[in-house]
Write a protein that holds these residues in place. Structure first.
Motif, short mmCIF file in Angstrom:
data_model
loop_
_atom_site.label_atom_id
_atom_site.label_comp_id
_atom_site.label_asym_id
_atom_site.label_seq_id
_atom_site.Cartn_x
_atom_site.Cartn_y
_atom_site.Cartn_z
N VAL A 45 0.64 -1.16 0.07
CA VAL A 45 0.04 0.01 -0.05
C VAL A 45 0.89 1.53 -0.05
O VAL A 45 2.00 1.24 0.43
N PRO A 46 0.33 2.39 -0.39
CA PRO A 46 1.03 3.51 -0.51
C PRO A 46 1.75 3.98 0.75
O PRO A 46 1.12 3.93 1.77
N GLY A 47 2.95 4.21 0.74
CA GLY A 47 3.82 4.77 1.87
C GLY A 47 3.14 5.95 2.34
O GLY A 47 2.90 6.92 1.79
N ARG A 80 -2.48 13.42 0.04
CA ARG A 80 -2.54 12.65 1.29
C ARG A 80 -3.97 12.17 1.52
O ARG A 80 -4.11 11.05 1.98
N ALA A 81 -4.85 13.10 1.45
CA ALA A 81 -6.28 12.85 1.70
C ALA A 81 -6.80 11.61 0.74
O ALA A 81 -7.65 10.72 1.19
N LYS A 82 -6.37 11.69 -0.26
CA LYS A 82 -6.85 10.60 -1.36
C LYS A 82 -6.58 9.36 -1.16
O LYS A 82 -6.97 8.32 -0.99
N TRP A 83 -4.95 9.35 -0.63
CA TRP A 83 -4.44 7.89 -0.18
C TRP A 83 -4.92 7.32 1.02
O TRP A 83 -5.32 6.36 1.16
N GLY A 84 -5.39 8.39 1.90
CA GLY A 84 -6.18 8.04 3.13
C GLY A 84 -7.26 7.50 3.02
O GLY A 84 -7.72 6.16 3.37
N GLU A 85 -8.01 7.99 1.83
CA GLU A 85 -9.39 7.43 1.82
C GLU A 85 -9.38 6.10 1.10
O GLU A 85 -10.00 5.27 1.40
N MET A 86 -8.31 5.84 0.25
CA MET A 86 -8.23 4.56 -0.62
C MET A 86 -7.86 3.53 0.58
O MET A 86 -8.24 2.46 0.39
#
Length: 200
Positions: free
Chosen positions: A76-78, A89-95
């Motif tokens: 998963v993304p670091g 960052r918000a997009k990653w968090g949601e994903m």
């Protein structure tokens, strides 16, 4: 586990792209440049399957690697990289939240931390997030070869205290340079892969 067959199958950004094979999944979560790709490559005895990057924050997708046609490693993304925009960052968090809270085949998450330093705020947040949702965890402390063996106990104590480690979870010291912890990591992972899904 002796691995003869391993391939990257997809870099996914949404559930619609996740594989639908129903095979079990082992996720790797950790901050950028903590050594997740090196961990995967060491476990499967392949130098370049999981792409290591000198640019932190480069992995922005869920990278699915199929192992022996039996299960997936999901990188998963670091997190914790300052140069990434708040929107990104918000997009990653949601994903990540979608994946961790809704993904049925997920068996265990490897919470990857840097053994040389105390766990970061981001490490602790990720660990507590996984605990909150009752997701099984193996903590993998990488770069153990950078610390003299005589100081391992001290660093283990620091790592666990800074993470808020639950003694019921597993903790593995790991080095992609020396292979330290490789067999132990496989033993634990195979244990989770062998567990049947709870029927409750």
């Amino acid at each position: 586990m002796k691995v003869n067959k391993a391939d990257i199958v997809i870099s996914a950004v949404s559930p619609a792209q996740y594989p639908r094979t129903g095979l079990p999944e082992v996720a790797l979560a950790g901050r950028s440049n903590v050594g997740k790709s090196s961990f995967i490559n060491t476990l499967i005895n392949r130098k370049g399957l999981a792409r290591t990057s000198s640019k932190p924050g480069k992995t922005q997708t869920l990278n699915y690697y199929i192992i022996e046609d039996k299960f997936y490693f999901v990188d998963v993304p670091g997190y914790g990289y300052a140069k990434v925009s708040k929107t990104e960052r918000a997009k990653w968090g949601e994903m990540l939240e979608t994946y961790f809270t809704q993904r049925e085949p997920l068996k265990v998450t490897l919470c990857v931390i840097d053994f040389r330093h105390p766990a970061t705020v981001d490490d602790k947040q990720m660990y507590q997030f996984l605990k909150h949702f009752g997701i099984p965890i193996i903590v993998v402390a990488t770069k153990a070869d950078k610390i003299p063996r005589s100081k391992w106990n001290k660093h283990t104590k620091i790592s666990k205290e800074s993470l808020g480690f639950d003694p019921e979870d597993d903790f593995v010291l790991f080095s992609s340079e020396t292979g330290e912890g490789k067999d132990e990591a496989w033993r634990l992972i195979e244990g989770y892969l062998a567990k049947k899904k709870n029927k409750d």
